[in-house]
Design an enzyme around this catalytic site. Structure first.
Site, short mmCIF file in Angstrom:
data_model
loop_
_atom_site.label_atom_id
_atom_site.label_comp_id
_atom_site.label_asym_id
_atom_site.label_seq_id
_atom_site.Cartn_x
_atom_site.Cartn_y
_atom_site.Cartn_z
N THR B 97 0.87 -1.19 0.00
CA THR B 97 0.00 0.00 0.00
C THR B 97 0.90 1.23 0.00
O THR B 97 1.59 1.50 0.99
CB THR B 97 -0.93 0.01 1.22
OG1 THR B 97 -1.77 -1.13 1.16
CG2 THR B 97 -1.78 1.27 1.25
N LYS B 172 -7.61 1.37 -2.19
CA LYS B 172 -7.14 0.90 -0.88
C LYS B 172 -7.21 2.03 0.14
O LYS B 172 -7.57 1.81 1.30
CB LYS B 172 -5.71 0.36 -0.99
CG LYS B 172 -5.07 -0.08 0.33
CD LYS B 172 -5.73 -1.31 0.93
CE LYS B 172 -5.21 -1.63 2.33
NZ LYS B 172 -3.86 -2.20 2.34
N LYS B 240 0.73 4.94 8.64
CA LYS B 240 1.35 5.19 7.33
C LYS B 240 0.28 5.33 6.24
O LYS B 240 0.34 6.25 5.41
CB LYS B 240 2.32 4.04 7.00
CG LYS B 240 3.04 4.13 5.69
CD LYS B 240 2.39 3.34 4.56
CE LYS B 240 2.37 1.84 4.84
NZ LYS B 240 1.73 1.10 3.71
#
Lengths: 296, 296
Positions: B97, B172, B240
């Site tokens: 990701t 995502k 993150k």
């Protein structure tokens, strides 16, 4: 169902719930501030009470389903309220979503007159009320929950006795924190997707079954994409419930970082005259602050 | 599965995904920065690449599964990176990701060398990786998605081609906005319930099946009540991902009222050294600001 039942508050929810009681064979008397709303139920076999004291004299179990704390207070204790006719050992079941603290005070005041009370707020929307599949979160004494159960089971599918007086209202507010939070994430996620040029239907399809999945995503996501703001649950009521959350949280010292934001956003939509739209229209407040529109 | 497959990045997710490729009969070569992590897969029949250029020379389809944008960049274009060995018409499938914008640049740079790329970030946690039931959100050219599909189907259950280069990463991030938002509501709702003296298990039971229902409530709610902070998905990674959301949203002008808060809360937990706990430990940040503890 061998006790006579009264029902005060025949809005969208109340009238459907009263209809289910009637269908199940309850001996039902109804009252509503606007008398015209009683007509369908009376035609279906319910009795009509001339006023609240008369309703209280008729029925041993009294359901209330209105909008806010002052409405419940007026029905119970106002001039010409239930209090003027309540039988000894009567049971008041309040299905409205109102202040947990006020609910405790109401229950105490009724107990002083040998009248029982349950708080029994409902979740599941107009469909749930119509189909008798509501979730009902009940606060009060176990014995009275037992007594009300046959009636509650006619109106709801999932009846949970969550604790003493006010616990049903607290649990409903927990429910509303979760619902409003899911509306904020949904709006933010779909505007992000829109701004990034994603196909929104495909996006919903990709994220709905995993860890991001929720009732809101599945049921309100497609509605947002179509800009269909018809209410499952109105902004006016969602805003009122969040005000109850913030008031109660303030008394308890509980943090409301997310709920404070959703309250403000719903408040702004209300001020724009959108209070009767569905609570998934929260995204519209995010549109105003970003000038991005979902489903463009 | 008639092309030779390479896999770079054998963390918890990557090693389980590589194992599933191997189980399905793929001709697999693996590489990991820490060589010891290759041992299990090599023992199970995978080949071991001496370095990334060697991996690239071996395989026509190369999967990458690492933590963040700079890691992917280093693996692709760094000194002794894949770029030094990539075959013409090879396909790089990035399951990490990372930044959608960076992904677009990587794909362009690879295209200049006649190498294809797909972004294919995954959702479903370590269980999903182990069981081959991941959700995979794929961005890139349809023809290459077709080419990768037999391999992706071994690792995931729901594979959605959501758009061009970067669209998988964007989707995502949409997923992560929803997940992080649900963690905020969950924490806020449970602390409110705790402060109000509710029985938390009973509360979860009462609200889980209705409009408040979500994957997070069902799967992480009980964990929070038990104060079990073991990670399905680590705070370090959630933080993150939210940074990526905020950066991308800033470029796009998308509003992030909720995601900004969840980012700050995760950041504060990280600073307290809790980065390896599960993302449902967000409630602990709310505990710090309120001095109420859930499950006391």
């Amino acid at each position: 169902m061998n006790e006579r039942v009264g029902f005060a508050g025949l809005g969208i929810m109340g009238s459907a719930m009263a209809q289910n009681l009637l269908n199940a064979g309850a001996d039902l008397t109804v009252w509503n501030r606007t008398p015209s709303k009683r007509a369908t139920l009376v035609a279906a076999g319910a009795s009509d009470a001339s006023d609240l004291p008369a309703l209280a004299r008729e029925a041993a179990i009294l359901f209330i389903c209105v909008s806010d704390t002052p409405d419940v207070e007026a029905i119970l204790f106002g001039d010409n309220g239930l209090i003027e006719g309540l039988q000894e050992d009567a049971l008041v079941v309040d299905c409205s979503t109102v202040s947990p603290s006020a609910t405790k005070r109401f229950a105490e005041r009724l107990a002083n007159q040998s009248v029982h009370m349950l708080d029994a707020p409902i979740s599941g929307g107009s469909e749930g009320a119509a189909n008798g599949t509501l979730s009902i979160m009940v606060g009060g004494e176990a014995e009275q929950v037992e007594r009300a159960l046959p009636y509650l089971q006619v109106m709801g599918k999932k009846i949970t006795h969550v604790g003493g007086h006010g616990a049903g209202q607290m649990t409903k507010l927990v429910n509303q924190i979760l619902v409003a939070g899911s509306m904020l994430s949904l709006g933010e996620a779909l505007l992000f997707a829109q701004a990034g040029g994603l196909d929104l239907e495909r996006t919903l399809e990709a994220v709905s079954d995993g860890a991001a999945g929720s009732w809101t995503l599945t049921n309100r996501g497609p509605q947002v994409i179509k800009r269909d703001w018809s209410p499952g649950f109105m902004i006016d009521l969602q805003e009122k419930d969040l005000r109850l959350v913030l008031q109660e949280a303030d008394e308890l010292g509980a943090p409301t970082l997310g709920s404070s934001i959703t309250f403000q956003l719903y408040r702004s939509l209300q001020r724009r005259g959108l209070g009767t739209q569905g609570n998934h229209a929260l995204v519209r407040a995010l549109e105003y602050v970003s000038s991005i529109q979902v489903g463009e």
